[in-house]
Scaffold this motif. Sequence first.
Motif, PDB file in Angstrom:
ATOM      1  N   GLY A  27       0.897  -1.384  -0.110  1.00  0.00           N
ATOM      2  CA  GLY A  27      -0.021  -0.070  -0.030  1.00  0.00           C
ATOM      3  C   GLY A  27       0.914   1.430   0.061  1.00  0.00           C
ATOM      4  N   GLN A  28       0.158   2.173  -0.314  1.00  0.00           N
ATOM      5  CA  GLN A  28       0.889   3.710  -0.298  1.00  0.00           C
ATOM      6  C   GLN A  28       0.551   4.635   1.075  1.00  0.00           C
ATOM      7  OE1 GLN A  28       1.875   5.016  -4.600  1.00  0.00           O
ATOM      8  NE2 GLN A  28      -0.144   4.022  -4.649  1.00  0.00           N
ATOM      9  N   ILE A  29       1.122   5.760   1.175  1.00  0.00           N
ATOM     10  CA  ILE A  29       0.868   6.407   2.295  1.00  0.00           C
ATOM     11  C   ILE A  29       0.992   7.904   1.920  1.00  0.00           C
ATOM     12  CG2 ILE A  29       3.402   6.698   3.021  1.00  0.00           C
ATOM     13  CD1 ILE A  29       2.174   6.200   5.908  1.00  0.00           C
ATOM     14  N   MET A  30      -0.279   8.584   2.234  1.00  0.00           N
ATOM     15  CA  MET A  30      -0.393   9.949   1.807  1.00  0.00           C
ATOM     16  C   MET A  30       0.218  10.861   2.831  1.00  0.00           C
ATOM     17  SD  MET A  30      -4.003  12.205   1.427  1.00  0.00           S
ATOM     18  CE  MET A  30      -4.092  13.811   1.130  1.00  0.00           C
ATOM     19  N   VAL A  31       1.346  11.560   2.154  1.00  0.00           N
ATOM     20  CA  VAL A  31       2.054  12.624   3.148  1.00  0.00           C
ATOM     21  C   VAL A  31       2.225  14.125   2.775  1.00  0.00           C
ATOM     22  CG1 VAL A  31       3.699  10.676   4.019  1.00  0.00           C
ATOM     23  CG2 VAL A  31       4.157  11.774   1.690  1.00  0.00           C
ATOM     24  N   VAL A  32       2.554  14.988   3.678  1.00  0.00           N
ATOM     25  CA  VAL A  32       2.643  16.558   3.515  1.00  0.00           C
ATOM     26  C   VAL A  32       3.738  16.969   4.270  1.00  0.00           C
ATOM     27  CG1 VAL A  32       0.059  16.708   2.982  1.00  0.00           C
ATOM     28  CG2 VAL A  32       0.906  17.040   5.175  1.00  0.00           C
ATOM     29  N   ASN A  33       4.237  18.023   4.071  1.00  0.00           N
ATOM     30  CA  ASN A  33       5.232  18.667   4.692  1.00  0.00           C
ATOM     31  C   ASN A  33       4.745  18.982   6.405  1.00  0.00           C
ATOM     32  OD1 ASN A  33       6.920  21.004   5.681  1.00  0.00           O
ATOM     33  ND2 ASN A  33       8.165  20.357   4.209  1.00  0.00           N
ATOM     34  N   PRO A  34       5.369  18.866   7.336  1.00  0.00           N
ATOM     35  CA  PRO A  34       4.837  19.099   8.728  1.00  0.00           C
ATOM     36  C   PRO A  34       4.397  20.526   8.931  1.00  0.00           C
ATOM     37  CG  PRO A  34       7.011  17.920   8.940  1.00  0.00           C
ATOM     38  CD  PRO A  34       6.754  18.146   7.438  1.00  0.00           C
TER      39      PRO A  34
ATOM     40  N   VAL B 248     -12.257   9.986   2.727  1.00  0.00           N
ATOM     41  CA  VAL B 248     -12.519   9.835   1.203  1.00  0.00           C
ATOM     42  C   VAL B 248     -13.084   8.186   1.172  1.00  0.00           C
ATOM     43  CG1 VAL B 248     -11.819   9.722  -1.084  1.00  0.00           C
ATOM     44  CG2 VAL B 248     -11.005  11.253   0.502  1.00  0.00           C
ATOM     45  N   LYS B 249     -14.430   8.127   1.652  1.00  0.00           N
ATOM     46  CA  LYS B 249     -14.969   6.637   1.795  1.00  0.00           C
ATOM     47  C   LYS B 249     -14.827   5.914   0.522  1.00  0.00           C
ATOM     48  CE  LYS B 249     -18.834   4.483   3.611  1.00  0.00           C
ATOM     49  NZ  LYS B 249     -20.270   4.453   4.363  1.00  0.00           N
ATOM     50  N   GLY B 250     -14.196   4.661   0.711  1.00  0.00           N
ATOM     51  CA  GLY B 250     -14.230   3.777  -0.262  1.00  0.00           C
ATOM     52  C   GLY B 250     -12.991   3.813  -1.180  1.00  0.00           C
ATOM     53  N   TYR B 251     -11.814   4.660  -0.714  1.00  0.00           N
ATOM     54  CA  TYR B 251     -10.417   4.848  -1.312  1.00  0.00           C
ATOM     55  C   TYR B 251      -9.537   3.565  -1.073  1.00  0.00           C
ATOM     56  CZ  TYR B 251      -6.385   6.924  -3.127  1.00  0.00           C
ATOM     57  OH  TYR B 251      -5.246   7.052  -3.623  1.00  0.00           O
ATOM     58  N   GLU B 252      -9.120   3.089  -1.963  1.00  0.00           N
ATOM     59  CA  GLU B 252      -8.183   2.140  -2.076  1.00  0.00           C
ATOM     60  C   GLU B 252      -7.194   1.997  -3.129  1.00  0.00           C
ATOM     61  OE1 GLU B 252      -7.920  -2.706  -1.054  1.00  0.00           O
ATOM     62  OE2 GLU B 252      -9.875  -1.689  -1.472  1.00  0.00           O
ATOM     63  N   MET B 253      -5.997   1.904  -2.921  1.00  0.00           N
ATOM     64  CA  MET B 253      -5.134   2.017  -4.326  1.00  0.00           C
ATOM     65  C   MET B 253      -3.827   1.292  -3.808  1.00  0.00           C
ATOM     66  SD  MET B 253      -3.885   2.450  -7.279  1.00  0.00           S
ATOM     67  CE  MET B 253      -5.347   3.827  -7.866  1.00  0.00           C
ATOM     68  N   GLY B 254      -3.259   0.276  -4.262  1.00  0.00           N
ATOM     69  CA  GLY B 254      -2.050  -0.344  -4.050  1.00  0.00           C
ATOM     70  C   GLY B 254      -1.144  -0.422  -5.058  1.00  0.00           C
ATOM     71  N   TYR B 255      -0.092  -1.317  -4.845  1.00  0.00           N
ATOM     72  CA  TYR B 255       1.028  -1.485  -6.048  1.00  0.00           C
ATOM     73  C   TYR B 255       1.345  -2.854  -5.976  1.00  0.00           C
ATOM     74  CZ  TYR B 255       4.276  -0.474  -2.386  1.00  0.00           C
ATOM     75  OH  TYR B 255       4.956  -0.482  -1.125  1.00  0.00           O
ATOM     76  N   TRP B 256       1.877  -3.494  -7.059  1.00  0.00           N
ATOM     77  CA  TRP B 256       2.637  -4.616  -7.092  1.00  0.00           C
ATOM     78  C   TRP B 256       4.013  -4.709  -7.683  1.00  0.00           C
ATOM     79  CZ3 TRP B 256       3.004  -6.635 -11.964  1.00  0.00           C
ATOM     80  CH2 TRP B 256       2.114  -5.971 -12.933  1.00  0.00           C
ATOM     81  N   PHE B 257       4.850  -5.786  -7.287  1.00  0.00           N
ATOM     82  CA  PHE B 257       6.293  -6.076  -7.911  1.00  0.00           C
ATOM     83  C   PHE B 257       6.045  -7.237  -8.550  1.00  0.00           C
ATOM     84  CE2 PHE B 257       6.768  -3.799  -3.614  1.00  0.00           C
ATOM     85  CZ  PHE B 257       7.709  -2.527  -4.263  1.00  0.00           C
ATOM     86  N   ALA B 258       6.890  -7.333  -9.468  1.00  0.00           N
ATOM     87  CA  ALA B 258       6.898  -8.568 -10.145  1.00  0.00           C
ATOM     88  C   ALA B 258       8.325  -8.852 -10.953  1.00  0.00           C
ATOM     89  CB  ALA B 258       5.889  -8.822 -11.325  1.00  0.00           C
TER      90      ALA B 258
END
Length: 323
Positions: free
Chosen positions: A126-133, A242-252
């Motif tokens: 999964g990923q993570i949403m980040v901002v500057n402090p 943001v209800k229902g939001y989902e996004m991931g990634y994969w490696f291969a």
Amino acid sequence: MNRFTLPALGAALLLALMPGLGQAQAFPDKPITLVVPFAAGTATDQLARAIGTQVTAQAQQPVVIDNKAGASGMIAAQQVAKAAPDGYTVLITTNTTHAANEHLYKKLPYDPVKDFAPITGLGKGGQIMVVNPAFPAKSVAEFVALAKKEPGKYSFGSGSSSSRMAGELLQQMAGIELLHVPYKSNTLAVTDLLGGQIHMMITDSATGLPQIKAGKLRALGVSSAKRSPLAPEVPTISEAGVKGYEMGYWFAAYAPAKTPPVVVKRLNELLAAAAKSEAAKTAFYEPSGTEVFTSSPQELAQFQAAETQKWGRIVKAAGIEAE
């Protein structure tokens, strides 16, 4: 004489009709190059290095990591597509090159299906949403509120298709308008985020978590359906506003097309065993919150086909026109 000559001829014909058989029996007998489409320090690079170390331990041959960042992974993918199909050049990649790019670019310098021989899946994350402090928003809901108040004022960076599509999906589902700023890698985007040149990004956990733990970035939410065990205090983007939001990634892993099946089989054995090793788990999977995901070549081909369709739907729904 014929009794002895014919068997010899038969053996020679068998070898000629089965290219790669002799090669596979001794494979690998020289260094293997793992080509990575992103810069050193990215999640894909960290994974390749963890995998490579274990392949060396198994096969007793050096593994070279070749970072070919840029053009959303197209430079690296093209390099491997054109490499000799002997098993000694392997692409360690993500959904960026093999599911998303064909929907984001009108012309690719490679064919994600025809130019490659699938080897095995390697991981999902999964990923993570980040901002500057220093950014005023302390939650996903606050970020969305700010973006709605001033459409187009705030920017998000991305250094991979996964990162970009995560931002595009956020805009679509939250009803906001952000300025997209592309980078060659997520690490470069994080550098600008730390410097205040962009306002937000949704990056892979392997890249984002060290900065969060060091207090240099603020986490607003994770993109997966469940909270990350590495940052259980960070809510999912879905539960944070943001209800229902989902996004991931994969490696291969992929080899060039026409790599002999026996060599692909051996690579599958080596890479899958490396991914499942305790050493790789300690070096990469556990610290990055990545799930081990291995497969047969056939299963990877089927998975890639389904993912390509899914990413196509996301791109279309986001209204993105191919460049």
